[in-house]
Write an enzyme that holds these catalytic residues in place. Structure first.
Site, PDB file in Angstrom:
ATOM      1  CE  LYS A  12       7.310   3.630   2.101  1.00  0.00           C
ATOM      2  NZ  LYS A  12       6.107   2.932   2.270  1.00  0.00           N
ATOM      3  NE  ARG A  60      -1.404   4.015  -5.412  1.00  0.00           N
ATOM      4  CZ  ARG A  60      -2.093   3.565  -4.680  1.00  0.00           C
ATOM      5  NH1 ARG A  60      -3.267   3.663  -4.295  1.00  0.00           N
ATOM      6  NH2 ARG A  60      -1.454   2.373  -3.604  1.00  0.00           N
TER       7      ARG A  60
HETATM    8  N1  BES Z   1       6.809   1.039  -2.144  1.00  0.00           N
HETATM    9  C1  BES Z   1       5.676   1.066  -1.466  1.00  0.00           C
HETATM   10  C2  BES Z   1       4.986  -0.349  -1.104  1.00  0.00           C
HETATM   11  C3  BES Z   1       6.063  -1.625  -0.535  1.00  0.00           C
HETATM   12  C4  BES Z   1       5.800  -1.804   0.763  1.00  0.00           C
HETATM   13  C5  BES Z   1       6.753  -2.083  -1.381  1.00  0.00           C
HETATM   14  C6  BES Z   1       6.597  -2.665   1.496  1.00  0.00           C
HETATM   15  C7  BES Z   1       7.595  -3.318  -0.821  1.00  0.00           C
HETATM   16  C8  BES Z   1       7.518  -3.284   0.444  1.00  0.00           C
HETATM   17  C9  BES Z   1       4.459   2.071  -1.931  1.00  0.00           C
HETATM   18  O1  BES Z   1       4.955   3.134  -2.454  1.00  0.00           O
HETATM   19  C10 BES Z   1       3.582   2.382  -0.824  1.00  0.00           C
HETATM   20  O2  BES Z   1       3.962   2.898   0.268  1.00  0.00           O
HETATM   21  N2  BES Z   1       2.459   1.976  -0.655  1.00  0.00           N
HETATM   22  C11 BES Z   1       1.630   2.173   0.427  1.00  0.00           C
HETATM   23  C12 BES Z   1       0.133   2.673  -0.311  1.00  0.00           C
HETATM   24  C13 BES Z   1      -0.728   3.365   1.012  1.00  0.00           C
HETATM   25  C14 BES Z   1      -0.264   4.576   1.197  1.00  0.00           C
HETATM   26  C15 BES Z   1      -1.970   3.489   0.317  1.00  0.00           C
HETATM   27  C16 BES Z   1       1.336   0.981   1.325  1.00  0.00           C
HETATM   28  O3  BES Z   1       1.582  -0.180   0.565  1.00  0.00           O
HETATM   29  O4  BES Z   1       1.331   0.980   2.489  1.00  0.00           O
HETATM   30 MN    MN Z   2       5.282   4.451  -1.055  1.00  0.00          MN
END
Ligand code: BES
Ligand code: MN
Ligand code: ZN
Length: 508
Positions: free
Chosen positions: A284, A358
């Site tokens: 990230k 997931r």
């Molecule tokens: N934990 C994150 C989602 C999240 C984002 C929770 C901001 C709380 C605040 C999750 O694991 C994630 O990174 N999801 C990605 C999925 C994508 C890579 C398909 C997302 O939401 O960008």
């Molecule tokens: Mn994630």
């Protein structure tokens, strides 16, 4: 940290010390306590109300310091609008608003006289009001150094801090009885908030599991699985997410058998517990990454809920399952392109290591159905950023394969104020996660990101299991301020699921 202020109930006598809060309704119509105090102060209160243009509207106040002719350090006339129209949530919020007024500087005791100007305040209302007081009193202060005395010793809390709130109400005995179960809710929410607010250096998978283990004290059966067991079970999707971390993954199973052996199959709750989500190799951006300490909020709510059910001895059989992992990039981390076989046998192509939640849930959901026969299977997860794009921070996303369960959840959301909005599932969305080389891939592309994530989860739900997925990324962490919450972690889900259980799964 839990609010250390005690809350108790007393009859409708006029208080004589500390801070006093009395109600007024639209008009303004003073409650009888407010009228009595007005008389005692020779009209001070009504004159002050008049001068300030006070009409008794919701959230408006007349605030008097050391009012002449009265023994209080502070007297607040609280506008309550029309209490005859109040819902349970309105009483809860009023409690929160009043708690927000109490600074703790006016002395150790606060008295609140709960008598409506138009209609009596029931014990249920009083207990809800008290729950609002308790929830708003929450503060995560454990990492703030205490002010030191000259000799370096920590100063004792001074005698001006608020220690006791007394609610004066028509039937204090009945309110006290009801409040025992509200107190359980407050303690469950507090636990969930504490876990979410805790930084990830302190709370990794093992430490989280240890916190869950403490529920044994309340009569919850708790099993903690370490990586050896997880390997034996074949939880390879979950293990793959954690393999880049120096801290071993854990799964915790919590069982509350409040309805006994004859109570039948349990309701099963599953929580995403990513104690920190860096994204892994698909890392990230740095900005805002600190928020990912809250990526275990689903698991925190499940633990908070199990705590709550056990504390109030709920007559329900319930199981909580949490998948605890840390998603880190390292030499042992999983790579984009890797293929793993989940516990169910389904093979997953890992296109993005940041779509890790997931994968964790896939194995926990499968285990839940393998080991138990859930009457309902409900998972909570901070699963996608996309759910915030869709719904903002007001509603959590709801996905379900069962209209009845979905309806019950939406109703529980409206009762408690932990609101849900249902989003679609369907075969066309399901196609988005078909993989060329494996059974499924872990991302479904740019559009409808919350939906393809939900479709991924549904691949691990058996035909016939009533299932719901709550995407709480927007509601459980980095929360917007409300009357009953000023904490970063809100504890979203505990009150909602408690309500669902009371309404549909509990024997009365
Ligand atoms: N934990 C994150 C989602 C999240 C984002 C929770 C901001 C709380 C605040 C999750 O694991 C994630 O990174 N999801 C990605 C999925 C994508 C890579 C398909 C997302 O939401 O960008
Ligand atoms: Mn994630
Ligand atoms: Zn995540």
């Amino acid at each position: 940290m839990s609010d250390e202020t005690t809350i108790s109930f007393a009859n409708l006598s006029l208080p004589q010390e500390g801070v006093a809060v009395v109600l007024a309704e639209e008009g303004p119509k003073l409650s009888s306590a407010a009228k009595d105090l007005d008389k005692e102060s020779k009209g001070l209160l009504s004159r002050a109300a008049n001068i300030s243009g006070f009409k008794g509207k919701k959230e408006s106040t007349v605030d008097l310091l050391v009012p002449a002719g009265l023994k209080f350090s502070r007297l607040v006339l609280m506008g309550a609008g029309k209490t005859a129209d109040y819902s349970a949530e309105d009483w809860l919020n009023l409690g929160g608003t009043v708690r927000g007024l109490l600074t703790g500087k006016e002395g150790p005791t606060a008295h609140i006289v709960l008598d409506g100007a138009s209609k009596g305040v029931t014990p249920e209302h009083a207990a809800n009001f008290a729950l609002g007081l308790a929830l708003r009193g929450y503060k995560f202060g454990k990492y703030k150094s205490k002010p030191k005395k000259k000799d370096g010793a920590a100063a004792e809390s001074n005698d001006k801090t608020l220690k006791k709130i007394v609610i004066h109400t028509a039937d204090p005995r009945a309110a006290t009885k009801l409040y025992a179960s509200s107190r359980a809710i407050a303690d469950g929410v507090t636990l969930a908030r504490d876990l979410v607010n805790e930084p990830a250096n302190v709370l990794g998978p093992a430490e989280f599991a240890a916190r869950a283990k403490e529920l044994t004290k309340l009569g919850v059966g708790v099993n903690v699985f370490t990586p050896k067991t997880l390997e034996r079970l074949g939880m390879n999707a979950l293990l793959a997410v954690g393999q880049g971390s120096a801290r071993p993954s854990h799964v915790v199973v919590m069982q509350w058998k409040g309805a006994g052996a004859k109570g039948g199959d349990p309701v099963v709750f599953v929580g995403k517990g990513v104690t920190f989500d860096t994204g892994g190799i698909s890392i990230k951006p740095a900005a805002g990454m600190e928020d990912m300490k809250g990526d275990m909020a689903g698991a925190a709510s499940v633990v908070g809920l199990m705590h709550e059910l056990a504390q109030r001895k709920a007559k329900v059989n319930a199981v909580g399952i949490i998948g605890l992992v840390e998603n880190m990039p390292s030499g042992s981390a999983q790579r984009p392109g890797d293929i793993v076989a989940a516990m169910s046998g389904t093979t997953i192509e890992v296109l993005n290591t940041d779509a890790e939640g997931r994968m964790v849930l896939a194995d926990c959901l499968w285990y839940a159905q393998d080991r138990f026969k859930p009457r309902a299977l409900i998972n909570l997860a901070t699963l996608t950023g996309a759910v915030m794009v869709a719904l903002g921070k007001e509603h959590a996303g709801l996905f379900s394969n069962n209209n009845e369960l979905a309806g019950w959840l939406i109703d529980a959301g409206n009762t408690t104020g932990e609101k849900l909005w249902r989003l679609p599932l369907g075969p066309k969305y399901d196609k988005m996660i078909d993989s060329k080389v494996a059974d499924i891939k872990n991302t479904g592309g740019r559009w409808g990101g919350s939906i393809s994530a939900a479709q991924f989860l549904q691949r691990f739900v058996k035909e016939g299991t009533p299932w719901a997925h709550l995407d709480i990324a927007g509601t459980a962490m980095s929360s917007v301020d409300s009357e009953i919450n000023r904490s970063w972690g809100s504890g979203f889900g505990v009150r909602l699921l408690d309500q669902l259980i009371r309404d549909h799964y509990e024997k009365h």
